[in-house]
Design an enzyme around this catalytic site. Structure first.
Site, PDB file in Angstrom:
ATOM      1  N   ARG A 120       7.261  -0.822 -29.899  1.00 31.94           N
ATOM      2  CA  ARG A 120       6.457  -1.529 -28.876  1.00 31.94           C
ATOM      3  C   ARG A 120       6.516  -0.875 -27.498  1.00 31.94           C
ATOM      4  O   ARG A 120       6.220  -1.506 -26.479  1.00 31.94           O
ATOM      5  CB  ARG A 120       6.852  -2.996 -28.766  1.00 31.94           C
ATOM      6  CG  ARG A 120       6.661  -3.749 -30.058  1.00 31.94           C
ATOM      7  CD  ARG A 120       6.617  -5.246 -29.843  1.00 31.94           C
ATOM      8  NE  ARG A 120       6.532  -5.919 -31.120  1.00 31.94           N
ATOM      9  CZ  ARG A 120       7.581  -6.316 -31.823  1.00 31.94           C
ATOM     10  NH1 ARG A 120       8.789  -6.140 -31.354  1.00 31.94           N
ATOM     11  NH2 ARG A 120       7.410  -6.898 -32.981  1.00 31.94           N
ATOM     12  N   LYS A 142      -4.078   7.091 -19.859  1.00 30.75           N
ATOM     13  CA  LYS A 142      -4.907   6.893 -21.059  1.00 30.75           C
ATOM     14  C   LYS A 142      -4.309   7.717 -22.193  1.00 30.75           C
ATOM     15  O   LYS A 142      -4.081   8.931 -22.033  1.00 30.75           O
ATOM     16  CB  LYS A 142      -6.342   7.354 -20.812  1.00 30.75           C
ATOM     17  CG  LYS A 142      -7.179   6.353 -20.067  1.00 30.75           C
ATOM     18  CD  LYS A 142      -8.640   6.761 -20.068  1.00 30.75           C
ATOM     19  CE  LYS A 142      -9.489   5.794 -19.294  1.00 30.75           C
ATOM     20  NZ  LYS A 142     -10.891   6.239 -19.188  1.00 30.75           N
ATOM     21  N   GLU A 184     -13.413  19.652 -15.502  1.00 34.65           N
ATOM     22  CA  GLU A 184     -12.886  18.384 -14.962  1.00 34.65           C
ATOM     23  C   GLU A 184     -12.611  18.514 -13.459  1.00 34.65           C
ATOM     24  O   GLU A 184     -12.722  17.536 -12.720  1.00 34.65           O
ATOM     25  CB  GLU A 184     -11.621  17.952 -15.722  1.00 34.65           C
ATOM     26  CG  GLU A 184     -11.787  17.786 -17.237  1.00 34.65           C
ATOM     27  CD  GLU A 184     -12.427  16.461 -17.680  1.00 34.65           C
ATOM     28  OE1 GLU A 184     -12.995  15.740 -16.833  1.00 34.65           O
ATOM     29  OE2 GLU A 184     -12.360  16.148 -18.890  1.00 34.65           O
ATOM     30  N   GLU A 236      -9.779   0.394 -15.752  1.00 39.35           N
ATOM     31  CA  GLU A 236     -11.225   0.646 -15.807  1.00 39.35           C
ATOM     32  C   GLU A 236     -12.015  -0.647 -15.931  1.00 39.35           C
ATOM     33  O   GLU A 236     -12.921  -0.760 -16.758  1.00 39.35           O
ATOM     34  CB  GLU A 236     -11.530   1.584 -16.998  1.00 39.35           C
ATOM     35  CG  GLU A 236     -12.779   2.426 -16.788  1.00 39.35           C
ATOM     36  CD  GLU A 236     -12.940   3.504 -17.849  1.00 39.35           C
ATOM     37  OE1 GLU A 236     -12.040   4.340 -17.987  1.00 39.35           O
ATOM     38  OE2 GLU A 236     -13.975   3.486 -18.535  1.00 39.35           O
ATOM     39  N   ARG A 243     -12.705   3.385 -12.027  1.00 32.01           N
ATOM     40  CA  ARG A 243     -12.210   4.458 -12.893  1.00 32.01           C
ATOM     41  C   ARG A 243     -13.292   4.996 -13.842  1.00 32.01           C
ATOM     42  O   ARG A 243     -13.252   6.147 -14.242  1.00 32.01           O
ATOM     43  CB  ARG A 243     -11.003   3.952 -13.700  1.00 32.01           C
ATOM     44  CG  ARG A 243     -10.379   5.042 -14.518  1.00 32.01           C
ATOM     45  CD  ARG A 243      -9.022   4.661 -15.074  1.00 32.01           C
ATOM     46  NE  ARG A 243      -8.492   5.813 -15.791  1.00 32.01           N
ATOM     47  CZ  ARG A 243      -7.253   5.939 -16.195  1.00 32.01           C
ATOM     48  NH1 ARG A 243      -6.384   4.988 -15.971  1.00 32.01           N
ATOM     49  NH2 ARG A 243      -6.851   7.032 -16.848  1.00 32.01           N
ATOM     50  N   ASN A 247     -15.697   9.308 -15.828  1.00 37.94           N
ATOM     51  CA  ASN A 247     -16.310   9.685 -17.109  1.00 37.94           C
ATOM     52  C   ASN A 247     -17.661  10.358 -16.937  1.00 37.94           C
ATOM     53  O   ASN A 247     -18.443  10.420 -17.891  1.00 37.94           O
ATOM     54  CB  ASN A 247     -16.461   8.444 -17.992  1.00 37.94           C
ATOM     55  CG  ASN A 247     -15.107   7.887 -18.398  1.00 37.94           C
ATOM     56  OD1 ASN A 247     -14.191   8.633 -18.727  1.00 37.94           O
ATOM     57  ND2 ASN A 247     -14.959   6.576 -18.339  1.00 37.94           N
ATOM     58  N   HIS A 254     -19.024  13.393 -25.363  1.00 35.63           N
ATOM     59  CA  HIS A 254     -18.380  12.873 -26.579  1.00 35.63           C
ATOM     60  C   HIS A 254     -19.331  12.956 -27.761  1.00 35.63           C
ATOM     61  O   HIS A 254     -18.907  13.191 -28.905  1.00 35.63           O
ATOM     62  CB  HIS A 254     -17.922  11.427 -26.377  1.00 35.63           C
ATOM     63  CG  HIS A 254     -16.709  11.298 -25.494  1.00 35.63           C
ATOM     64  ND1 HIS A 254     -16.269  10.100 -24.999  1.00 35.63           N
ATOM     65  CD2 HIS A 254     -15.838  12.232 -25.036  1.00 35.63           C
ATOM     66  CE1 HIS A 254     -15.181  10.289 -24.264  1.00 35.63           C
ATOM     67  NE2 HIS A 254     -14.911  11.581 -24.263  1.00 35.63           N
ATOM     68  N   HIS A 267     -13.280  20.099 -25.260  1.00 36.88           N
ATOM     69  CA  HIS A 267     -13.636  18.874 -24.532  1.00 36.88           C
ATOM     70  C   HIS A 267     -14.304  19.225 -23.187  1.00 36.88           C
ATOM     71  O   HIS A 267     -15.369  18.686 -22.845  1.00 36.88           O
ATOM     72  CB  HIS A 267     -12.368  18.046 -24.316  1.00 36.88           C
ATOM     73  CG  HIS A 267     -12.582  16.830 -23.472  1.00 36.88           C
ATOM     74  ND1 HIS A 267     -13.293  15.737 -23.907  1.00 36.88           N
ATOM     75  CD2 HIS A 267     -12.209  16.541 -22.190  1.00 36.88           C
ATOM     76  CE1 HIS A 267     -13.334  14.825 -22.948  1.00 36.88           C
ATOM     77  NE2 HIS A 267     -12.684  15.291 -21.901  1.00 36.88           N
TER      78      HIS A 267
HETATM   79  P1  NAD Z   1      -5.586  21.197 -25.931  1.00 34.65           P
HETATM   80  O1  NAD Z   1      -4.509  20.233 -25.744  1.00 34.65           O
HETATM   81  O2  NAD Z   1      -6.171  21.350 -27.292  1.00 34.65           O
HETATM   82  O3  NAD Z   1      -5.117  22.607 -25.395  1.00 34.65           O
HETATM   83  C1  NAD Z   1      -6.005  23.686 -25.446  1.00 34.65           C
HETATM   84  C2  NAD Z   1      -5.417  24.882 -26.217  1.00 34.65           C
HETATM   85  O4  NAD Z   1      -4.517  25.584 -25.359  1.00 34.65           O
HETATM   86  C3  NAD Z   1      -4.625  24.524 -27.449  1.00 34.65           C
HETATM   87  O5  NAD Z   1      -4.828  25.508 -28.419  1.00 34.65           O
HETATM   88  C4  NAD Z   1      -3.186  24.569 -26.932  1.00 34.65           C
HETATM   89  O6  NAD Z   1      -2.249  24.791 -27.964  1.00 34.65           O
HETATM   90  C5  NAD Z   1      -3.250  25.726 -25.995  1.00 34.65           C
HETATM   91  N1  NAD Z   1      -2.290  25.748 -24.911  1.00 34.65           N
HETATM   92  C6  NAD Z   1      -1.824  24.696 -24.203  1.00 34.65           C
HETATM   93  N2  NAD Z   1      -1.091  25.136 -23.160  1.00 34.65           N
HETATM   94  C7  NAD Z   1      -1.065  26.476 -23.245  1.00 34.65           C
HETATM   95  C8  NAD Z   1      -0.482  27.491 -22.444  1.00 34.65           C
HETATM   96  N3  NAD Z   1       0.164  27.211 -21.315  1.00 34.65           N
HETATM   97  N4  NAD Z   1      -0.636  28.773 -22.830  1.00 34.65           N
HETATM   98  C9  NAD Z   1      -1.359  29.082 -23.941  1.00 34.65           C
HETATM   99  N5  NAD Z   1      -1.963  28.172 -24.724  1.00 34.65           N
HETATM  100  C10 NAD Z   1      -1.817  26.881 -24.360  1.00 34.65           C
HETATM  101  O7  NAD Z   1      -6.836  20.841 -24.969  1.00 34.65           O
HETATM  102  P2  NAD Z   1      -6.933  20.313 -23.472  1.00 34.65           P
HETATM  103  O8  NAD Z   1      -8.188  20.875 -22.943  1.00 34.65           O
HETATM  104  O9  NAD Z   1      -5.682  20.492 -22.725  1.00 34.65           O
HETATM  105  O10 NAD Z   1      -7.115  18.742 -23.675  1.00 34.65           O
HETATM  106  C11 NAD Z   1      -8.254  18.214 -24.294  1.00 34.65           C
HETATM  107  C12 NAD Z   1      -7.915  16.838 -24.788  1.00 34.65           C
HETATM  108  O11 NAD Z   1      -7.573  16.005 -23.691  1.00 34.65           O
HETATM  109  C13 NAD Z   1      -9.066  16.153 -25.490  1.00 34.65           C
HETATM  110  O12 NAD Z   1      -8.602  15.543 -26.662  1.00 34.65           O
HETATM  111  C14 NAD Z   1      -9.516  15.100 -24.500  1.00 34.65           C
HETATM  112  O13 NAD Z   1     -10.102  13.994 -25.126  1.00 34.65           O
HETATM  113  C15 NAD Z   1      -8.233  14.754 -23.831  1.00 34.65           C
HETATM  114  N6  NAD Z   1      -8.386  14.178 -22.492  1.00 34.65           N
HETATM  115  C16 NAD Z   1      -7.677  13.066 -22.214  1.00 34.65           C
HETATM  116  C17 NAD Z   1      -7.761  12.511 -20.968  1.00 34.65           C
HETATM  117  C18 NAD Z   1      -6.922  11.322 -20.626  1.00 34.65           C
HETATM  118  O14 NAD Z   1      -7.102  10.754 -19.547  1.00 34.65           O
HETATM  119  N7  NAD Z   1      -5.997  10.929 -21.477  1.00 34.65           N
HETATM  120  C19 NAD Z   1      -8.577  13.090 -19.975  1.00 34.65           C
HETATM  121  C20 NAD Z   1      -9.280  14.235 -20.298  1.00 34.65           C
HETATM  122  C21 NAD Z   1      -9.173  14.784 -21.567  1.00 34.65           C
HETATM  123  N1  GLY Z   2     -10.433  11.039 -17.958  1.00 34.33           N
HETATM  124  C1  GLY Z   2     -10.924   9.762 -17.572  1.00 34.33           C
HETATM  125  C2  GLY Z   2      -9.871   8.806 -17.140  1.00 34.33           C
HETATM  126  O1  GLY Z   2      -8.696   9.126 -17.111  1.00 34.33           O
HETATM  127  O2  GLY Z   2     -10.177   7.701 -16.824  1.00 34.33           O
END
Ligand code: NAD
Ligand code: GLY
Length: 363
Positions: A120, A142, A184, A236, A243, A247, A254, A267
């Protein structure tokens, strides 16, 4: 090192940004509630950085468990989450164990959701290693996983106790991933920070060349924007957009991510095209001019991002967008731009205008 604060009344935390932070067991240790930690990473990031965190923590007497997951967006799903629970249970982790996410947004979202739900809820720390994660996903709480029918459909709000963004990790990031993070970064300029947008237009080449000072500035300014938005509207729910404005481009984006299959488009790439579509729709509503749309498209292209959508067909986009979390009482609420630097949520765009905007931005 620079420190920003996410000023949530009962869940406030620091974001540290700087060089050489991975080995700062002192910073991490302050946020641990016991001498037990689990580092969740993936098979790409772990060989590069896991030991840099784990070794100093162990030296400080912390019992550290390592969980190394498969790489990629396609692994942000139920089965992978379950392997986190398997490992936590196998190691008899209790409620005082802190989960540390070491990686990009995929690891942050997965490990965060694991932390939110294991027994939890256990403490959680974000150590983001992609630009996207350092400017966006590690901040704000998130967490979640994808469902075959929709992106990020299963999840929880679970704030970290600390975000430790070591900018040195960006040196090993592939160029395509750096560009995805810039989408972003540009988003913050478009939705609420026109001076930052102008700064980005002047400095985008430095960012692409990984100029350390330019990157640090962009990360800090992005996190400051995000921290401010999250502190005002953590869940949000604000009526005035709040918030949800973060998006911009995401509902269109998406649809691309789900439509082409998770992991095909990054992404940030999908968000970039989504922002062009949202900008084009804002033009159709009379809020922006053609010059504004071109300005947005040019900046994204200079950042190495795609500006033309996946050829899914407008009907498929509309179908996928209808499943988005921003659909409320059957109405699609889109984030659009009234001016560059000023976003709003808008539920009254006609299907014809949305369709035309998608069409105009696809090959
Ligand atoms: P990712 O986590 O897939 O990382 C991108 C690639 O880079 C992967 O292959 C990873 O292994 C590699 N990598 C990571 N750090 C590295 C480094 N320092 N050196 C070499 N390689 C490295 O992708 P991302 O773009 O970081 O994240 C995308 C994800 O984040 C999506 O799933 C998206 O939905 C999510 N997201 C979440 C939020 C949130 O608020 N929670 C906001 C925006 C995006
Ligand atoms: N990436 C959108 C949020 O964190 O609200």
């Amino acid at each position: 090192m620079r420190t920003l604060r996410v000023a949530l009344p009962e869940r406030a935390y620091d974001i540290h940004i700087g060089h050489n932070l991975l080995g700062r067991a002192d910073l991490l240790a302050k946020s641990l509630v016991s001498q037990r930690a689990v580092i969740v990473s993936n098979e790409v990031v772990a060989p590069l950085y896991l030991d840099k965190i784990a070794a100093p923590l162990r030296k400080a007497g912390v019992h550290v468990t390592e969980i190394v997951l498969p790489d990629g967006e396609a692994s942000k799903r139920w089965e992978t989450l379950n392997t986190i629970f398997d490992a936590l249970l196998a190691d008899r982790c209790d409620r005082t164990t802190t989960v540390i996410a070491l990686g990009g947004g995929v690891i942050g979202d997965l490990a965060g959701f694991g932390a939110a739900t294991y027994q939890r809820g256990v403490p959680f720390i974000q150590v983001p290693t992609t630009l996207l994660a350092q400017v966006d996903s590690s901040v704000g709480g998130k967490t979640g996983i994808n469902h075959p029918r929709g992106k990020n459909m299963i999840g929880a709000f679970w704030q970290p106790k600390l975000v430790l963004a070591d900018t040195d990790t960006l040196r090993t990031l592939p160029a395509r991933e750096l560009s995805a993070g810039l989408a972003e970064v540009i988003k913050y300029g478009l939705i609420r920070d026109l001076p930052f947008l102008e700064w980005l237009e002047s400095n985008i080449d430095k960012l692409i060349a990984r100029d350390a000072d330019a990157l640090s500035y962009a990360i800090e300014r992005s996190c400051a924007n995000k921290a401010e938005v999250v502190a005002r509207d953590e869940r949000e729910t604000a009526k005035d957009g709040g918030r949800a404005l973060l998006n911009l481009g995401h509902t269109f984006g998406h649809a691309i991510e789900t439509g082409v299959g998770y992991g095909e488009w990054l992404h940030g790439e999908a968000v970039a095209v989504g922002m062009v579509m949202a900008t084009e729709l804002s033009r159709r509503l009379g809020w922006l001019g053609t010059a504004d749309v071109n300005r947005v498209r040019d900046l994204l292209a200079r950042a190495g991002l795609p500006v033309v959508g996946a050829p899914l067909g407008a009907d498929r986009y509309l179908d996928l967008m209808a499943h988005d979390k921003k659909v409320l009482a059957g109405r699609l609420r889109l984030v659009l731009l009234q001016h560059l630097g000023a976003a709003v949520t808008y539920a009254d765009a006609s299907t014809a205008d949305i369709r035309a905007s998608i069409h105009a931005c696809c090959a």
